[in-house]
Scaffold this motif. Structure first.
Motif, PDB file in Angstrom:
ATOM      1  N   ASP A 203     -85.667  13.475  25.443  1.00 37.56           N
ATOM      2  CA  ASP A 203     -86.481  13.435  26.651  1.00 37.56           C
ATOM      3  C   ASP A 203     -86.623  14.845  27.204  1.00 37.56           C
TER       4      ASP A 203
ATOM      5  N   LYS B 173     -88.164  15.721  29.742  1.00 36.13           N
ATOM      6  CA  LYS B 173     -88.170  15.755  31.209  1.00 36.13           C
ATOM      7  C   LYS B 173     -86.766  15.659  31.782  1.00 36.13           C
ATOM      8  N   TYR B 174     -85.809  15.295  30.953  1.00 30.22           N
ATOM      9  CA  TYR B 174     -84.457  15.096  31.463  1.00 30.22           C
ATOM     10  C   TYR B 174     -83.842  16.451  31.787  1.00 30.22           C
ATOM     11  N   PRO B 175     -83.430  16.647  33.036  1.00 29.89           N
ATOM     12  CA  PRO B 175     -83.039  17.993  33.478  1.00 29.89           C
ATOM     13  C   PRO B 175     -81.613  18.377  33.076  1.00 29.89           C
TER      14      PRO B 175
END
Lengths: 845, 161
Positions: free
Chosen positions: B120, B122-124
């Motif tokens: 992912d 977008k996973y920070p």
């Protein structure tokens, strides 16, 4: 559902209507017979009658199903070979004869697929009859009344006439393949054929279903009947009734499972060739029945089971009798080897023929050693009794392997793709009961996998009327992975490893004593004896320190020595210092650690794959472990230490997926854990040399000095005119050499008197620094930092990346759809575009 | 036609909204929107209804006669004569909630399903910070205090077995 091959079975006009079927059975379920031209078709007839071509793939309608390569029947060990024929006295009619020249054959090439069909012979008397009577079953239906039928034909007993069998084709090959079996009305359960002892004469034999066999509270089970000869199947069926009131009260005892690819001549391509009256016919060209029950002629006989593993075949009328002499002849782990004897009476020889005497067995892929049957007498007459014997492996079941046995029986049963239970007591369970199992077919092939309970509903058989809805076609079999992934790896120390140099394991208390002894040895020198001779005789070398090859320090907690205490000997010299004999190698397992997928709470996720794993191995450095490979696995470390060289290897292992208990060694790191310690001792030979040289030098100096000195003096006195001064001045001029001579002489004297004791060093200090670092293997894990993330907020406003296709209602919370099928309701195109756009951008469900 | 007024606190993107009824009344379709030349459509209609203060809290109207559709209330115009002009646009999620629920789709992001199954972007994940831990194996053959650690190899004597 495959069509009936009319070329084989004839057209439906020739099929007879059955009698005695219920009037309420629809026409399509009428019992029918395939009786073409009044002839009952057998496997033999098919070829002889030209309805099946030899050496071509067997027609699908003759083949019930397929077993995968790991099934016992795909790994049959054949202990018998050809049948010999002897012509009758008229020279024309072949006489089916006797066992001749049986030889052990092994199935060297494993079949990847074994085609088979069940064959009925002896069945429940309530509905099936034999010896000239019609055999039929009524058809099965779903969601309605239950009946059974064998389709097309199961009328075969008519032609078996035991009093006149010499005129007939081999009745063994008259087994009729049952090509259509009502799936939901034929429930199998395994029966174990076992004996109670292998050390007594005439052991008692029992047939116990699996459910009872594993239950120690029953009267007969594995604790008192531990030697398993074979495992077979019995079938339960309901004569009639509706599903809700199912009562499978009929027991079907099929006699055989016909292996339709008897040899490896055509891999995966079954064919049937039988030259029945050719006395030179060989079995390797024939498709014949590999399995038959024992005691065929005894209806309802508890011993009539269709063998699927273990002892597969036996003489037709006589079960192999376990030898009355030396029953048990060998043992290998769980396997007991013992004699099997054939006893064939005179009349039986005449009526049976050699086709039955094919002793075969297979144990779930285990193939123990085969033993050859003794050659028979080719001149045997029918009036003579024939007895022969071979040997056979039985499986010894105990508490330690009963669970393994149970699982292997389940798998062997599951290969047929049928519903099955473990015992007759479970015969009336619903088809989705937790204790009802269903074999899983993969591309139509059974490999031993099974489901149970409600999972049975997910199998295609749940919706089949009969097993012929299996799409498996023997002429076009699926490509099977020929590999059996059961490899394993192991470690072990070397046996009978001896070195020519003795090794002693010395404690830290005795260690200083040894060192001191190295210096004491010269004190033993008898007065007057040459040092060299003494050393050579005592130490086997002129240099005592050369008796020491190495001295190493091992920072190991395991015992390095073994046996009784001895004293350390240097050559012949006994130091009287106590020690143990040292081992050669040590293997040590440090245990395992689970590389736990933290982010997926036990299931590896992409975040876990960002993890860096380093395995520190004392004395061997570090090894990087790939997160892809090891995440979620147990990782073990094993050390192999060589006490001769001081080298060590660290083996990193994990466990195989297919065989979960087998170690697989995936990484190796090498190093040195033995620390060399320096040893000093008298370098005797050097000492001798030095003394000798010094002595000779001194001698030489004195001689030279004397000679040169006199000549110098003579030279001096020969010049009187120079007088004493001249003489002195000459002397002074020549005095350098004289001085030097005298000086060198002094030096030589000094050297002799001050010869230093030469010492020798063995070994260098090394590997000690490694011992100062951590001594436990350690895994260092570096993980991505996610603590600053609010998972709930992130999930609720972003969602997690995925790629899952399902109904929209199956999702919850924030969801973005790549695509959605908006069929099934009326909305304008603009509205559907709006919906699709909203779903793509994310909606809350 | 009768139109019903509802209010909801749910996000406009929510599929199955929870509505609270605030009233209903007879309405006529306005020929224009705000007396302008803009024409009304099925998906963006305007209604004239008798004024009711309860309507001012409404967020949606439901019009059975227009295909059982839910509409967002975009604007309320106060007209003379105690009338209100309700300008709307269709809420397709509320209107077709049941039908959409039965459709099949491929989710690429989900709050509930497939968590951490695929990478992912977008996973920070913190790019600079890592957690470092160690795990010792339960056993080792090594020690710094062995009791009998010396192996002396000599010549002569008896060979080891």
């Amino acid at each position: 559902m495959s069509e009936i091959n009319t070329n084989i079975w004839g057209t439906s006009e020739n099929w007879k209507d059955a009698v005695n079927y219920a009037n309420d059975v629809p026409d399509k379920e009428k019992i029918q017979y395939a009786s073409v031209d009044g002839t009952t078709w057998t496997m033999y007839n098919y070829v002889a009658g030209g309805r099946v071509n030899a050496r071509q793939a067997l027609d699908q309608s003759l083949c019930y199903g397929a077993l995968g390569k790991d099934m016992p029947l795909s790994n049959i060990v054949n202990t018998a070979g050809a049948v010999g024929w002897r012509e009758q006295e008229d020279g024309e009619t072949p006489w089916r004869s006797y066992i001749a020249n049986l030889q052990a054959e092994s199935n060297q090439d494993k079949r990847t697929i074994t085609n088979y069909a069940f064959a009925a012979w002896t069945t429940n008397s309530g509905i099936n009859k034999e010896h000239g009577e019609t055999l039929y079953m009524r058809s099965a239906q779903r969601n309605d009344r239950f009946h059974q039928f064998w389709y097309p034909d199961s009328k075969y007993y008519d032609l078996i006439n035991w009093t006149n069998s010499e005129k007939e084709a081999n009745p063994f090959i008259k087994s009729m393949p049952i090509a259509r079996i009502p799936v939901k009305n034929m429930i199998a359960y395994p029966v174990v054929r076992c004996i109670n002892d292998v050390e007594i004469l005439n052991p008692t034999e029992k047939y116990i279903d699996l459910l009872n066999y594993i239950d120690t509270t029953t009267q007969y089970n594995y604790t008192n009947y531990p030697y398993v000869i074979s495992v077979g199947l019995v079938f339960l069926t309901a004569q009639n009734g509706v599903q809700e009131t199912i009562n499978r009260n009929l027991t079907l005892r099929l006699n055989s499972c016909m292996i339709l690819s008897p040899s490896n001549m055509l891999q995966n391509m079954p064919y049937y060739v039988y030259d029945g009256y050719d006395k030179n016919a060989r079995y390797d060209g024939e498709a014949y029945n590999y399995a038959s029950c024992i005691g065929k002629h005894y209806r309802n006989q508890v011993s009539c089971i269709m063998p699927i593993m273990g002892l597969i075949n036996s003489p037709e009328r006589n079960a192999p009798k376990f030898s009355s002499v030396n029953i048990k002849t060998g043992q290998s782990g769980e396997w007991t080897l013992f004699d099997v004897r054939f006893d064939l009476g005179t009349s039986q020889v005449a009526t049976m023929g050699g086709g039955y005497e094919l002793l075969m067995y297979s144990w779930a892929g285990k193939q123990p050693e085969i033993y050859t049957i003794q050659d028979s007498d080719p001149n045997h007459t029918d009036s003579q009794q024939y007895t022969n014997s071979t040997q056979y492996w039985a499986w010894h079941i105990t508490a330690s392997n009963v669970d393994t046995f149970r699982e292997e029986v389940r798998q062997a049963t599951a290969g047929f793709g049928l519903f099955f239970v473990e015992g007759a007591a479970n015969g009336n369970l619903a088809l989705d009961d937790p204790d009802m199992f269903l074999g899983i077919l993969e591309d139509g092939v059974g490999n031993g996998k099974y489901s149970h309970g409600e999972d049975n509903r997910n199998q295609p058989q749940w919706n089949w009327d009969d097993m012929h809805e299996n799409d498996y076609d023997p002429s076009n079999p699926p490509i099977i992975d020929p590999n059996t992934y059961n490899g394993s790896m192991s470690t072990g120390t070397l046996e009978w490893f001896q070195t020519a140099t003795p090794k002693y394991n010395i404690s830290f208390i005795n260690y200083p004593k040894i060192i001191k002894k190295l210096w004491d040895c010269l004190a033993l020198l008898p007065a007057g004896d040459p040092l060299a001779d003494y050393c050579l005789d005592t130490f086997l070398t002129q240099n005592p320190i050369d008796t020491i090859v190495s001295l190493k320090y091992f920072p190991i907690s395991e015992a390095l020595g073994w046996g009784e205490a001895v004293t350390v000997r240097l050559g012949k010299f006994d130091t009287q210092v106590s020690a143990l004999k040292a081992k050669n190698q040590i293997l040590y397992d440090c245990g395992t650690i689970l590389i736990y997928p933290r982010y997926g709470k036990g299931i590896a996720t992409w975040l876990d794959k960002l993890t860096t794993i380093t395995l520190y191995l004392p004395f061997c450095g570090t090894v990087s472990l790939e997160a892809d490979k090891y995440m979620g696995r147990y990782v073990g470390v094993e050390y192999a230490i060589d006490l001769n060289t001081g080298n060590c290897s660290a083996y990193v292992y994990t466990y195989a997926d297919t065989l979960g208990t087998e170690k697989l060694y995936t990484e190796v790191a090498n190093g040195t854990c033995g620390i060399d310690l320096p040893v000093t001792g008298i370098q005797h030979i050097t000492l001798d040399g030095q003394l000798y040289n010094a002595t000779e030098q001194l001698k030489g100096m004195r001689v030279n000095a004397a000679t040169q000195g006199i000549s110098q003096l003579l030279a001096l006195t020969s010049a009187p005119s120079q007088g004493l001064a001249g003489g002195l001045s000459q002397l002074a001029q020549t005095g350098g050499s004289l001085y030097n001579m005298l000086h060198n002489q002094d030096i030589a004297q000094y050297n002799l008197e001050h010869t230093q004791l030469p010492v020798k060093m063995i070994g260098t200090t090394g590997a000690a620094t490694s011992a100062m670092l951590e001594l436990y293997p350690t895994i260092l894990i570096e993980r991505p930092y996610t603590d600053g993330i609010n998972e709930n907020y992130f999930a609720h406003t972003n969602g997690y990346a995925c790629c899952i296709s399902d109904q929209v209602s199956a999702f919850a919370g924030y969801t973005e759809f790549a695509n959605i099928d908006l069929s099934g309701f009326n909305a304008t195109a603009a509205e559907k575009d709006m919906i699709r756009s909203l779903c793509s951008g994310g909606i809350y469900i | 036609m009768t139109i019903s007024f509802y209010k909801t606190a749910d996000d406009p993107k929510k599929l199955n909204k929870t509505f609270t009824n605030v009233g209903s009344g007879e309405a006529t379709l306005s020929a224009t929107v705000n007396n302008t030349d803009d024409t009304i459509t099925l998906l963006s209609p305007a209604f004239i209804v008798a004024s009711n203060t309860a309507y001012f809290t409404a967020t949606h109207i439901y019009v059975n006669d227009l295909g059982k559709r839910y509409y967002y209330i975009n604007n309320i115009t106060l007209l003379t004569g105690g009338k209100l002009l309700i300008s709307c646009s269709v809420d397709v999620l509320a209107t077709y909630a049941t039908e959409i629920s039965n459709c099949i789709g491929t989710a690429m992001r989900s709050e509930s399903a497939g968590i951490n199954k695929i990478p992912d972007s977008k996973y920070p994940v913190d790019p600079c910070k890592f957690v470092l831990d160690a795990l010792n194996y339960p056993r080792t053959p090594f020690t710094r205090m062995p009791t009998s650690p010396y192996i002396l190899t000599t010549i002569g004597g008896e060979a080891n077995e």
